[in-house]
Every structure is written in structure tokens, then in C-alpha cells.
Design a protein around this motif. Sequence first.
Motif, mmCIF file in Angstrom:
data_model
loop_
_atom_site.group_PDB
_atom_site.id
_atom_site.type_symbol
_atom_site.label_atom_id
_atom_site.label_comp_id
_atom_site.label_asym_id
_atom_site.label_seq_id
_atom_site.Cartn_x
_atom_site.Cartn_y
_atom_site.Cartn_z
ATOM 1 N N ALA A 225 0.837 -1.205 0.000
ATOM 2 C CA ALA A 225 0.000 0.000 0.000
ATOM 3 C C ALA A 225 0.864 1.243 0.000
ATOM 4 O O ALA A 225 1.891 1.300 0.690
ATOM 5 C CB ALA A 225 -0.924 0.009 1.229
ATOM 6 N N VAL A 226 0.473 2.234 -0.783
ATOM 7 C CA VAL A 226 1.169 3.524 -0.820
ATOM 8 C C VAL A 226 0.132 4.634 -0.848
ATOM 9 O O VAL A 226 -0.980 4.453 -1.338
ATOM 10 C CB VAL A 226 2.107 3.660 -2.046
ATOM 11 C CG1 VAL A 226 3.240 2.648 -1.973
ATOM 12 C CG2 VAL A 226 1.340 3.516 -3.360
ATOM 13 N N LYS A 227 0.505 5.792 -0.319
ATOM 14 C CA LYS A 227 -0.407 6.935 -0.334
ATOM 15 C C LYS A 227 0.401 8.222 -0.185
ATOM 16 O O LYS A 227 1.262 8.322 0.679
ATOM 17 C CB LYS A 227 -1.429 6.833 0.810
ATOM 18 C CG LYS A 227 -2.551 7.857 0.753
ATOM 19 C CD LYS A 227 -3.442 7.666 -0.467
ATOM 20 C CE LYS A 227 -4.226 6.379 -0.430
ATOM 21 N NZ LYS A 227 -5.186 6.292 -1.569
ATOM 22 N N ILE A 228 0.117 9.192 -1.057
ATOM 23 C CA ILE A 228 0.716 10.524 -0.942
ATOM 24 C C ILE A 228 -0.243 11.404 -0.152
ATOM 25 O O ILE A 228 -1.419 11.527 -0.503
ATOM 26 C CB ILE A 228 0.975 11.133 -2.331
ATOM 27 C CG1 ILE A 228 1.954 10.241 -3.124
ATOM 28 C CG2 ILE A 228 1.529 12.547 -2.198
ATOM 29 C CD1 ILE A 228 2.258 10.750 -4.521
ATOM 30 N N LEU A 229 0.241 11.988 0.932
ATOM 31 C CA LEU A 229 -0.597 12.866 1.747
ATOM 32 C C LEU A 229 -0.844 14.178 1.007
ATOM 33 O O LEU A 229 -0.044 14.584 0.160
ATOM 34 C CB LEU A 229 0.059 13.122 3.096
ATOM 35 C CG LEU A 229 0.091 11.904 4.031
ATOM 36 C CD1 LEU A 229 0.996 12.160 5.223
ATOM 37 C CD2 LEU A 229 -1.304 11.554 4.513
ATOM 38 N N PRO A 230 -1.945 14.865 1.329
ATOM 39 C CA PRO A 230 -2.334 16.046 0.539
ATOM 40 C C PRO A 230 -1.316 17.169 0.515
ATOM 41 O O PRO A 230 -1.192 17.883 -0.458
ATOM 42 C CB PRO A 230 -3.640 16.506 1.212
ATOM 43 C CG PRO A 230 -4.158 15.309 1.924
ATOM 44 C CD PRO A 230 -2.945 14.532 2.349
ATOM 45 N N GLU A 231 -0.577 17.376 1.594
ATOM 46 C CA GLU A 231 0.324 18.529 1.678
ATOM 47 C C GLU A 231 1.693 18.094 2.196
ATOM 48 O O GLU A 231 1.890 16.965 2.634
ATOM 49 C CB GLU A 231 -0.261 19.597 2.628
ATOM 50 C CG GLU A 231 -1.632 20.115 2.227
ATOM 51 C CD GLU A 231 -1.600 20.974 0.986
ATOM 52 O OE1 GLU A 231 -0.505 21.424 0.593
ATOM 53 O OE2 GLU A 231 -2.677 21.201 0.408
ATOM 54 N N GLN A 232 2.633 19.031 2.141
ATOM 55 C CA GLN A 232 3.938 18.906 2.791
ATOM 56 C C GLN A 232 4.851 17.844 2.209
ATOM 57 O O GLN A 232 5.889 17.542 2.770
ATOM 58 C CB GLN A 232 3.772 18.643 4.298
ATOM 59 C CG GLN A 232 2.930 19.670 5.034
ATOM 60 C CD GLN A 232 3.493 21.077 4.936
ATOM 61 O OE1 GLN A 232 4.691 21.254 4.942
ATOM 62 N NE2 GLN A 232 2.619 22.062 4.820
ATOM 63 N N GLY A 233 4.496 17.247 1.070
ATOM 64 C CA GLY A 233 5.386 16.280 0.452
ATOM 65 C C GLY A 233 5.578 15.008 1.251
ATOM 66 O O GLY A 233 6.586 14.325 1.118
ATOM 67 N N LEU A 234 4.618 14.637 2.103
ATOM 68 C CA LEU A 234 4.712 13.423 2.902
ATOM 69 C C LEU A 234 4.124 12.233 2.146
ATOM 70 O O LEU A 234 3.140 12.369 1.425
ATOM 71 C CB LEU A 234 3.977 13.607 4.227
ATOM 72 C CG LEU A 234 4.547 14.658 5.185
ATOM 73 C CD1 LEU A 234 3.629 14.827 6.388
ATOM 74 C CD2 LEU A 234 5.947 14.284 5.626
ATOM 75 N N MET A 235 4.724 11.079 2.342
ATOM 76 C CA MET A 235 4.262 9.861 1.692
ATOM 77 C C MET A 235 4.200 8.734 2.706
ATOM 78 O O MET A 235 4.985 8.677 3.655
ATOM 79 C CB MET A 235 5.207 9.481 0.550
ATOM 80 C CG MET A 235 5.309 10.545 -0.530
ATOM 81 S SD MET A 235 6.510 10.106 -1.811
ATOM 82 C CE MET A 235 6.402 11.584 -2.860
ATOM 83 N N LEU A 236 3.261 7.808 2.498
ATOM 84 C CA LEU A 236 3.086 6.662 3.373
ATOM 85 C C LEU A 236 3.254 5.378 2.572
ATOM 86 O O LEU A 236 2.818 5.296 1.427
ATOM 87 C CB LEU A 236 1.693 6.665 4.008
ATOM 88 C CG LEU A 236 1.376 7.758 5.031
ATOM 89 C CD1 LEU A 236 -0.128 7.822 5.271
ATOM 90 C CD2 LEU A 236 2.113 7.495 6.348
ATOM 91 N N THR A 237 3.871 4.377 3.188
ATOM 92 C CA THR A 237 3.941 3.055 2.587
ATOM 93 C C THR A 237 3.565 2.019 3.638
ATOM 94 O O THR A 237 3.953 2.115 4.798
ATOM 95 C CB THR A 237 5.363 2.751 2.066
ATOM 96 O OG1 THR A 237 6.311 2.898 3.139
ATOM 97 C CG2 THR A 237 5.741 3.704 0.938
ATOM 98 N N GLY A 238 2.783 1.024 3.232
ATOM 99 C CA GLY A 238 2.407 -0.080 4.106
ATOM 100 C C GLY A 238 2.931 -1.379 3.520
ATOM 101 O O GLY A 238 2.909 -1.578 2.309
ATOM 102 N N SER A 239 3.369 -2.284 4.379
ATOM 103 C CA SER A 239 4.125 -3.434 3.886
ATOM 104 C C SER A 239 3.693 -4.747 4.519
ATOM 105 O O SER A 239 3.073 -4.787 5.592
ATOM 106 C CB SER A 239 5.616 -3.205 4.160
ATOM 107 O OG SER A 239 6.391 -4.350 3.908
ATOM 108 N N ALA A 240 4.074 -5.826 3.842
ATOM 109 C CA ALA A 240 3.895 -7.164 4.398
ATOM 110 C C ALA A 240 4.795 -7.403 5.601
ATOM 111 O O ALA A 240 4.644 -8.418 6.288
ATOM 112 C CB ALA A 240 4.160 -8.220 3.325
ATOM 113 N N ASP A 241 5.731 -6.488 5.879
ATOM 114 C CA ASP A 241 6.533 -6.613 7.103
ATOM 115 C C ASP A 241 5.779 -6.098 8.327
ATOM 116 O O ASP A 241 6.346 -5.957 9.409
ATOM 117 C CB ASP A 241 7.887 -5.918 6.959
ATOM 118 C CG ASP A 241 7.775 -4.396 6.775
ATOM 119 O OD1 ASP A 241 6.677 -3.832 6.970
ATOM 120 O OD2 ASP A 241 8.798 -3.774 6.415
#
Length: 796
Positions: A158-174
Motif C-alpha cells: 500500500a502507498v499513499k501521498i498525503l495532501p500537503e507537505q510532500g509526505l508519503m506513506l507506505t504499508g508493507s507485508a513486514d
Amino acid sequence: MSGGGGGGGYKLRCSLPGHELDVRGLARCQLPAEGFVSVSRDRSARLWVPDSPNRGFVELHRMSGHSNFVSSVCIIPSSDTYPRGLVATGGNDHNICVFSLDNPTPLYVLKGHKNTVCSLSTGKFGTLLSGSWDTTAKVWLNEKCMMTLQGHTAAVWAVKILPEQGLMLTGSADKSIKLWKAGHCEKTFTGHEDCVRGLATISNTEFLSCSNDATVRRWLITGECLQIYYGHTNYIYSICIFANCQDFVTTGEDRSVRIWRKGECTQTITLPAQSVWCCCVLDGDDLVVGSSDGIIRVFTESPDRMASTEEIQAFEDELSQATIDPKTGDLGDIKIEELPGKEHLDEPGTKEGQTRLINDGGKVEAYQWNMSEARWMKIGDVVGSSGATQQTSGKVLFEGKEYDYVFTIDVNESGPSHKLPYNLADDPWLVAYNFLQKNDLNPSFLDQVAKFIIENTVGLVPASTNSGLADPFTGGGRYIPGDSSGSASGADPFTGGNRYVPGSTSQPIYPGAAADPFTGRNAYRSASAQVPNLYFPKKEPVTFDQANPAQILGKLKELNNAAPEEQKMPEEDLMQLDKLLSVAANPSGETATAQQLDTLWKAINWPEEIVFPALDVLRLSIKNPTVNETFCSEKEGSQFSSYLLRLMRPSGKQANQLLALRTLCNCFSQEPGKRLMMSQRDTVISQAVGLKGVSNKNMHIALATLTLNYAICLHSVSDLEGKAQCLSVISTVIENVQDLEAAFRLLVALGTVISDDANAAQLAKSLGVDSQIKKYMSVSEPAKVNECCRLILNLL
């Protein structure tokens, strides 16, 4: 189906057959309104639009470009060139295809991942974020990979770019989630007990995650888990937010779509398909759902858009005839003789989505409580329970079919389990191939899976007792390809007063050394605002030239007495270093001798507690062409850079860290050093950025100068990935610096990177650098900070 909220809850709007295999991803389009794109294991992506005046949708066109199944999709926002936006799809062929909405063939293909691209997300300015089974996520812009996010130890689901501030999220099988800022991991979120499968953003500061542990978690980006939501009884595959940015919908392996309002599951919609892979929310909060039967279903709360009574009844009939494997839900160990009869359905349920099993003439039936309609709805017949048909046939029922064996396969210890059904008359190689294809598994496991089937179907009992089978690879009851472990378990001396201060700026060692390297003036003063390009693009590297040679030599003599006996230098060697300091004062003049160079190398190998004055000699002399060529040559450069990086390790002494950084900056003064710094860029930058948290303004100025020198080298070359790396450092470091000189040098670096490069400017905006630097607009002294900031914002 069950009701809840919005006047009776969601009901079927339409069913859309068309895909030949599982629908694995869905994304709502900006234009056409209410349109959406679906992707499937059948290797296609399809654009669907409303079928007015009917309640349904029609397939507008089919997009193809992948050589294997398609597992993820997102919509890239509209631009001047593509006002309707673009479609990005990720596939098992390791590629990302980008389509326009009116062409069935890709505009371009993004290559770089080494395994299945299983998640995609887009942000401002066309930035694309992808996650893959290769454990990485990548940031793309205009057909280029800008940066690779590395840190997970298993697939990035899973990946997601947050609306502001250039933040990004990643979710993993780990089992973890990571928050990234400009390419660097800022925080790791732990709490889920199994693979993280989906992410959804609530705001700039909150997000949701779903997992194979059958829970949804609500997080603050600061790391706190605010709430855990329970309701699903098996893996949760996807999660989407409604327009109010609070309520959400989830789908999972328990055949259900669940609607959550104000933190409660208010409606459960069960489907006649085992795996409900994906969902998206349309305008008006209609839900689109994709599942393992290849059918897309749309649900609505609006009576005007609901399907006819006959269509809804047909859907419920199909649902009632479905078969349920008790292992896929929270049904427990069923004993048919202990189950109540149909009279048990006269008693109302107590909560939305409650499941009740009854014995109807020796057959186990499952019913679900529909709270809004106050009735029990049949959701299928339970197979595989004690006393059901496989007992009499001697076979195991799986997804409605009988098999001789149904094996449980674990791909890795942190990933999901998969069921592998097999009949003795089947070709084990073909079964293994189809199993890998169906479950998005790496084709390299083909031989192992096929051999596993062969070895476990010779002289064994039917698979109804397969839990006792020994795994030939692990010796346990479950098979983990590639794991032969036999186990499935996992997995300073800064001083003041009259003492020596390394890198002291008290006296320049040659005329002009005190001049502002940015403006050419004799002090760091504001430059005239009438010259817009005064600051950038910067052309020449910035170096650290100031020192007090007599003070350095005095400290060398003092510490020589403290050196180990075998490393003490004779007076002659100390004089050689004195002569080298004179050479350093005139870098374009004298040539350093071999004896001076040998002596310098011996001096910088003193113990780290006393080496700092020798490092000061190195820092100054590296600007001399002879010294630069000797230390930074192709032959010696790797050893030299490794030496400096070792001094910069987090546990190192701060004086050594500072002088090593300054030496790296001074390496850029000559071509050999410049080549070395560029060839070692990834390692040098990675190690240097680790010093951003040191509370020392001189360290921050040195770090900013190193970044600036890289920006200068990259400005004139077509290396967008290198520029992205520079932008990442700028964005990361500028959050830590307090000193305005360090901030100024970072601003000059930023201006140099984005000058004359629209793609770099676009990437800077997508990373949120523009919002980060706005605080410097209010700086009055030194005025150069304000001026430089203003010029950059104009560029952006």
C-alpha cells in the motif's frame, strides 16, 4: 445485504460483468464525471462511464499494455496537456503503464521495479508513487524515477501521498507503515499483527490502515494509534474514505463490504464471491466494488439509482446459493448436529452483520442480520464443516468444487496464506502455474510448488487432513518457498578562548578568503536586488578556506606527544606538514611532494581522539591539485572517501565529523575530487544527512555547503534523479537548521537545482519545498536570505 445510514443503507445499483478474471483495482476518474477505471488479472484496464438514462455503467474502452495480470490503478490529476488526467496501472510484469483516457494503448511505460507493482498513488503536480513486491517504493515524475524509498523488508502492498507537505506513506507485508519526507523515512508505525494491505488519508495529519489481521487502525502522523476498528473476520484488502473525510468503507476475504460511520460498522454487504479485492467511492458516495468472480458491483444509498426490485432479488438469490468455506470466516469448528434449526431465525439479531448458522435437514446454512430491514438474510451454504458433503464423497470442497487435496501455502512468513486445490488427475505443473498466477506469486516458485504437490500426493490421505502433512522444505505443516530453515518463525573537542578550534575562521590563509563566496564581496552582506541571478544558478563550488596555520601546527606538535609510540612523528615530518600548509595557502601554485603526502596520510591515521588537527591540514591541502589528484584518483579515491565517511558515523567525534564534511566540500575544488564526489554521491549524501540532527551551526553550514556543491555539479547535466536526491536533502535538512547562513546556502542550492529545469521545479513543489521555505520571507537580516527566498518562490 444489510442497511445502515442514509435512509436504509446501500443497495445494489448494478452489476457489471466484463472482466474475465479477478478485479484487483478500482479508481474514480475526474472526467468523465462518475466514471471509473478497473484493472484485472485478465491483463486489461477498462474505463466505465454512466449509462444514461439507465442506472448502470457501460465499458467505454479497454486499455491493454501489460504482458501479465494488472494489480493496481490510480488516476494522475489533470494538467494543461491532459485536462482529463491520465490512468496509471501497475502489473505483474513489473511495469507501470500510463494511459490517456481516450486511447487503449499506453502513452509510456515506466520500468524500474523488479517485481509486481501492487500499489499506486498520485499527488500534486503529477507525482506518482508506486509500491512493489521488490520491497521498495518509487517516486515518478514525467516518465522519470525521481527516488527510491528503501526500508521495508517485505512487499510494499500500500502507498499513499498525503495532501500537503510532500509526505508519503507506505504499508508493507513486514507489518509496518513508514512515513517518508523527501525520500527519507521519518517514522515507522507498528501495531498491526499481519501484512498492511491498504491506506487511506483522512487529513494532513491523520490516516487509516487496514491489514490481514482483520483490523483497521486510525493514526496520527506523529505516530499515535488513535483507534482500532474491529468487524471483519478475515483479511482486509482495501479501504476508501467517503467525501466527508471521516467515514470509510472496507473490503476483505470474508466476502464482505463494510461501511463505517462515526467509528462503527453500520452496514455489512456480503457478496457471492470469496475475495472482495477493491473498492472506490464515486461522487454522491456510491460504492464500486471489485471481487474474485470478475464482476464489478456498484451500490448506492440513493433510491433513484437503485436497481429494480427484480434485480435486487436476483442478487440476493445468487448470494443465498453461494458456498462458504468455514476456514475463511469466523465460523469456528462446526458440529452440524449441535446447530439449531430454522426456528432460530425467529429470534432477531443483536448487531449489524451478525452471522447465524442453522441446520436445515443436514445442510449448514449461514444467515446474516440486516439491521435496517430487521431480517435475517441467507448468505450461503457452509461447506467443509463436520458432516457436510465432503465426508461422504471423500473429497474437500473448495470454492464450491470438490478436490482430492487442498494445501495451505505460505509464500513468506509475514505474507498471507493461500489455498492450493489439487486433484490427482491434474497436471501438477499446470496447477502450480495457475496457482502462482491467481495469487500474484513470483513465477520463480514454479518448480518448488510443483514438486511440493508431487511429493505430497503420493500415498497420502485426502486433503481434509492436510494439516498433518510434513512440508518437505521446512519439515513443518506449511510450505514457505525458498525457506529451507525448517522453521516458519521470523522472522568533541570544540573549545573556546585561546584553545585551538578546528576550522577556525580567525585568519584567512590567503588574500580574499574572507570574501562572500556567493556575491564576491568581502563580507556576508546583502546583494543588490537589481541583479536577479546574483545567487543562482551558482557556478563554482564553495569551499572552507580559512584557518590559522601556526595554530594548527602548534596543536599537531602538542598532540604528537600523546600519539601512540609507533605513530609519533619525528620533527622532520612535522615540518613537512608545515610546508604542506604553505602549499595549501596557494593551491594553484606549488606542487606537494611525495614525502609531504606520505606524512599527511600517516597523520590522518592517528587515533580519532587526537586526529582533528591533521584533518584540518587535509581539509586545507585537498584544494591543491597534486593533493587532490593523489587522494581522489580512481585508484585511491574509494579508500579515501571510505575513510572520511567512517569519521562521519553517528558515534564519531563531532570535531572529526565537521572536518570530514568540510574536506568533502573542498574536494569539489578540483576535477579529480569532483569526479570522486559524484561517483560516491549516494553514499556520501546518505551518510552526511545523518548529521542533520547534530545541534551545531557549523555542522549545518558544512552540510548545506556539501548539498550546494552537489547542486552546482548537477545543474549543468541531465540527471533528474540526482537533482531529486539534492531536493530530498534540501527538504530534509532545512527542517533542522536554525542558523541563517546554513539556510541561505540551502536556498542557493535549491535555486541552483531548479534553475532552467521545469521538471526539477515541479518535483520541488511536489515535495512541498515551496511551503517549507516561505518562513524565510520574513527574515530581515541578512537580507540575502529574504531575497533568495523570494527569487525561488517566483521560479516555483
